[in-house]
Write an enzyme that holds these catalytic residues in place. Structure first.
Site, PDB file in Angstrom:
ATOM      1  N   SER A  11      -6.393   1.712  -2.555  1.00  0.00           N
ATOM      2  CA  SER A  11      -7.796   1.880  -2.952  1.00  0.00           C
ATOM      3  C   SER A  11      -8.064   3.206  -3.642  1.00  0.00           C
ATOM      4  CB  SER A  11      -8.711   1.752  -1.723  1.00  0.00           C
ATOM      5  OG  SER A  11      -8.368   2.709  -0.742  1.00  0.00           O
ATOM      6  N   ASP A 176     -14.614  10.197   3.450  1.00  0.00           N
ATOM      7  CA  ASP A 176     -14.437   9.659   4.800  1.00  0.00           C
ATOM      8  C   ASP A 176     -13.122  10.070   5.452  1.00  0.00           C
ATOM      9  OD1 ASP A 176     -12.638   8.279   3.267  1.00  0.00           O
ATOM     10  OD2 ASP A 176     -13.494   6.290   3.626  1.00  0.00           O
ATOM     11  N   HIS A 179     -10.708   8.416   1.379  1.00  0.00           N
ATOM     12  CA  HIS A 179     -11.092   8.082   0.006  1.00  0.00           C
ATOM     13  C   HIS A 179     -11.695   9.294  -0.692  1.00  0.00           C
ATOM     14  CE1 HIS A 179     -10.985   4.185   2.128  1.00  0.00           C
ATOM     15  NE2 HIS A 179     -10.376   3.815   1.009  1.00  0.00           N
TER      16      HIS A 179
END
Length: 200
Positions: A11, A176, A179
């Site tokens: 991601s 977080d 990310h």
């Protein structure tokens, strides 16, 4: 003449590429692309949640069939993170990680003349000695060893991020703990360009 450059990973690499008409996303891949010759073709193949096992499942389609001149690989965060947040899953040990990764690199070397760029995984939590960051060390070590073994460029993202966290008052790099925020993406892009930018 422009080159075909594939960025593959999880991601952190994906970073909104599915919502982006250009398919590049808003993260470090776009920041790198902005600094490169516009004749290069940038392909973002990041997929959220991926581990090295997932890259193996899609390596043929997303890397080898694209015939890139350069492939940049960023993987390892989820291989560790899943051990922390999903212990019931079948896990990827450091030995498993290296075995699967080596198979991908061997196949790439045997079938292509692609230049390989190996990015160290970044961080898990913004504390240098967090459990996740300590667990990442074996995966970082494996990537460095494979860099030497396969004559690949290694981008020392983990080292750079940890050094940042050790500053007296480090600025935030993530939203977080994993990310990237803008500063984190900028640091990834800057480190990549310093390590591998000469290729292009």
């Amino acid at each position: 003449m422009g080159k075909r450059i594939v960025f593959i990973g999880d991601s952190i690499t994906e970073s909104g590429r599915f919502e982006d008409p250009e398919g590049i996303g808003t993260g470090y891949v776009r920041m790198i692309a902005k600094e490169l010759d516009p004749r290069h073709m940038i392909m973002n193949k990041g997929v959220g949640g991926n581990r090295i096992t997932d890259l193996a499942d899609r390596w043929e389609e997303d890397v080898l069939r694209e015939s890139p001149d350069v492939v940049s690989i960023s993987i390892g965060i989820n291989d560790v993170w899943r051990q922390l947040d999903s212990p019931e899953m079948e896990q990827v040990s450091p030995d498993d990680f290296k075995t699967i990764y080596r198979k991908l690199l061997t196949e790439t070397r045997e079938r292509t003349s692609t230049v390989i760029v190996l990015m160290e995984p970044t961080i898990i939590e913004e504390e240098a000695d967090s459990k996740g960051n300590l667990m990442l060390l074996d995966y970082v070590k494996a990537i460095r060893e494979m860099g030497e073994e396969y004559d690949a460029f290694v981008v020392p993202v983990h080292e750079v991020f940890i050094n940042h966290l050790l500053h007296e008052r480090p600025s935030k790099l993530t939203v977080d703990g994993v990310h990237m925020n803008k500063a984190g993406n900028e640091l990834m892009a800057e480190t990549w360009l310093e390590s591998a930018g000469a290729l292009l």
